[in-house]
Write a protein that holds these residues in place. Structure first.
Motif, PDB file in Angstrom:
ATOM      1  N   PRO A  35      -7.505   5.419  -0.947  1.00 25.89           N
ATOM      2  CA  PRO A  35      -6.862   5.943  -2.100  1.00 25.89           C
ATOM      3  C   PRO A  35      -5.755   7.056  -1.977  1.00 25.89           C
ATOM      4  O   PRO A  35      -4.818   6.803  -3.057  1.00 25.89           O
ATOM      5  N   ALA A  36      -5.720   7.557  -0.924  1.00 26.60           N
ATOM      6  CA  ALA A  36      -4.524   8.596  -0.764  1.00 26.60           C
ATOM      7  C   ALA A  36      -3.249   7.710  -0.669  1.00 26.60           C
ATOM      8  O   ALA A  36      -1.980   8.405  -1.316  1.00 26.60           O
ATOM      9  N   VAL A  37      -3.054   6.691  -0.162  1.00 27.15           N
ATOM     10  CA  VAL A  37      -1.846   5.837  -0.061  1.00 27.15           C
ATOM     11  C   VAL A  37      -1.595   5.127  -1.337  1.00 27.15           C
ATOM     12  O   VAL A  37      -0.495   4.927  -1.845  1.00 27.15           O
ATOM     13  N   ALA A  38      -2.641   4.896  -2.078  1.00 24.43           N
ATOM     14  CA  ALA A  38      -2.399   4.301  -3.488  1.00 24.43           C
ATOM     15  C   ALA A  38      -1.835   5.184  -4.220  1.00 24.43           C
ATOM     16  O   ALA A  38      -1.004   4.802  -5.179  1.00 24.43           O
ATOM     17  N   ASN A  39      -2.326   6.414  -4.329  1.00 22.23           N
ATOM     18  CA  ASN A  39      -1.884   7.322  -5.187  1.00 22.23           C
ATOM     19  C   ASN A  39      -0.295   7.582  -4.671  1.00 22.23           C
ATOM     20  O   ASN A  39       0.547   8.009  -5.512  1.00 22.23           O
ATOM     21  N   LEU A  40       0.015   7.784  -3.411  1.00 19.81           N
ATOM     22  CA  LEU A  40       1.431   8.083  -2.989  1.00 19.81           C
ATOM     23  C   LEU A  40       2.372   6.835  -3.451  1.00 19.81           C
ATOM     24  O   LEU A  40       3.342   7.219  -3.680  1.00 19.81           O
ATOM     25  N   ALA A  41       1.919   5.695  -3.233  1.00 19.94           N
ATOM     26  CA  ALA A  41       2.651   4.699  -3.687  1.00 19.94           C
ATOM     27  C   ALA A  41       3.105   4.651  -5.274  1.00 19.94           C
ATOM     28  O   ALA A  41       3.933   4.303  -5.743  1.00 19.94           O
ATOM     29  N   ASP A  42       1.864   5.066  -5.929  1.00 19.64           N
ATOM     30  CA  ASP A  42       1.968   5.086  -7.382  1.00 19.64           C
ATOM     31  C   ASP A  42       2.949   6.044  -7.860  1.00 19.64           C
ATOM     32  O   ASP A  42       3.771   5.838  -8.707  1.00 19.64           O
TER      33      ASP A  42
END
Length: 487
Positions: free
Chosen positions: A268-275
């Protein structure tokens, strides 16, 4: 009690997975921590970008810059065998990725990026050549045909247009062709006198691949020959020719995409970074849907800024895309690509997608050694083209294989001692100038010319294509493989 549970096979797998997830999370957090710039007080609220010059070149960012493949960093590798008294180069098959291009999706502040390049002597010469040929009407492929009406150069010298080749991309291919010309002239004099009937060119129906092919050939072959060649259209990015219809590939592709989506949900940390990065990158229309949170789409958009040394875009003077955003996205997508390379469904997908191309390559190899020609074959394609072919051949994952103006070259050789014997025919495979022949999965009996140069018997690739290509799918032919149930 806890230790006993960990010894259980099913829990060991879960334990390993959790450790991997924690490792990825720590990687992203570490990137943030290591590259977090010190807080600065802004003298004026009009500051709109974080300067690219502040992006320091270190062990993490250097890898990103290498993907750009800047023209002044292009160089030859291990192409060519200099022992011409023993080995005769009979022909070349070259697969290239197009050069630097604009982003594939609408990106904010794209007009602020200068996608031009300095006018080198080679670029100036090519511009003059194209203009002269266009005015005189001498170039055969300007008439009716698959590329009728295609411009030979980017329509704007400095603007980054959606999915279109840039002038930096033109310069990359010009220089690559020129460098390879210098290398192969030493070992293959025939390159200087190739007739239009001794080479064959294929390009996908995109401006960027068509323009890349022309620029590359301008640096590689005689200019008189270039004015008289035909360029044939490939109906597929995979260059599958007569072996394109394969319904099961879509099913395999869905499995691969599903696995990639699952990996992202697990981080989720990566997903948030991408978002958050995507919201600063993409225009309003592009944000509607999953695109803005797709790390690979974000990566592609970021390349337009990074590869042209442009300031990173901002939502406001105090809300800019930061350096650690860029490094984090690239670190994650490189890891995903590495995992994909090991995925069984991905390997099956690539075998099926590349079958037509490998079959065509083998046919051209046989034509070369039978003295019927062609002796130079060029396929101008995309990153997917190179990626699928490399996977099908069993090559190791190489993140730099997919950079702009990347190349895969098959060199076909004959042994002077066995010139009339089919056993005296060999080939060599190079990826971005590196001899990777020993990585080919089906080459069994290598001939080592020296510490860096290896040859594979042409018998091996013929046998692989006809007898062993579909063995991992438990079928014997392309038709059955495409109906194979992969549940």
């Amino acid at each position: 009690m806890i230790f006993n549970l960990l010894r259980m096979p099913q829990n060991k797998a879960i334990h390993c997975y959790l450790l991997m997830s924690v490792w990825i999370l720590l990687l992203i957090v570490g990137i943030y921590k290591f590259l977090e710039p010190k807080q600065k007080f802004l003298d004026s609220p009009t500051v709109a970008t974080e300067l690219y010059s502040g992006l320091s070149v270190d062990i993490k960012t250097k890898r990103i810059f290498k993907i750009c493949n800047f023209p002044d960093e292009l160089e030859t590798g291990e192409e060519g065998i200099l022992q011409t008294d023993k080995w005769v180069l009979s022909g070349l098959l070259i697969l290239i990725r197009h050069g630097d291009r604009g982003p594939l999706q609408h990106v904010k502040k794209i007009s602020s990026i200068n996608c031009g390049t300095d006018n080198s002597e080679l670029l100036t010469s090519y511009k003059d050549y194209v203009n002269n040929q266009t005015l005189s009407g001498k170039v055969s492929w300007v008439g009716p045909g698959p590329f009728h009406g295609f411009p030979f150069l980017p329509t704007h010298s400095k603007l980054c247009q959606l999915g279109q080749l840039t002038m930096q991309g033109i310069t990359q291919l010009l220089k690559l062709g020129h460098l390879l010309s210098q290398t192969y002239h030493k070992v293959w004099p025939k390159l200087r006198v190739l007739s239009p009937y001794e080479l064959i060119i294929y390009s996908t129906r995109y401006r960027r691949t068509f323009q890349s092919a022309l620029a590359f050939l301008y640096g590689l072959i005689p200019h008189d020959t270039l004015t008289r060649i035909n360029i044939y259209e490939s109906q597929s990015m995979s260059f599958c020719f007569k072996d394109c219809g394969c319904p099961v590939t879509e099913k395999l592709s869905k499995y691969v995409r599903k696995n990639i989506s699952h990996q992202l949900r697990s981080h989720p940390a990566v997903a948030n970074l991408a978002d958050t990065t995507g919201k600063s990158l993409f225009s309003t229309n592009a944000e509607q849907g999953p695109l803005g949170s797709d790390p690979h789409a974000v990566r592609d958009a970021l390349l337009s800024f990074v590869c042209h040394k442009s300031g990173l875009p901002c939502e406001s003077p105090l809300n800019c895309i930061k350096r650690q955003n860029v490094v984090g996205i690239f670190a994650y997508t490189d890891w995903v690509n590495y995992q994909k390379w090991r995925n069984t469904y991905w390997k099956r997908y690539c075998l099926l997608k590349s079958y037509g191309l490998i079959r065509h390559i083998v046919q051209q190899m046989l034509h070369m050694v039978s003295n019927n020609g062609p002796y130079l074959v060029l396929y101008s394609g995309h990153d997917h083209t190179l990626e699928q072919l490399a996977t099908a051949l069993g090559l190791h994952n190489d993140p730099f294989l997919l950079r702009y103006a990347a190349r895969i070259i098959f060199e076909v050789y004959q042994d002077n001692r066995e010139s009339n014997n089919a056993k005296g025919i060999y080939f060599r495979l190079l990826s971005n100038g590196k001899d990777v022949t020993k990585q080919i999965s089906f080459c069994k009996n290598f001939v080592s010319v020296d510490a860096k140069t290896n040859l594979c018997k042409i018998e091996d690739i013929v046998r692989f294509l006809h007898d062993d290509y579909f063995s991992s799918l438990n079928v014997s032919n392309f038709k059955d493989a495409c109906l194979y149930k992969n549940d």
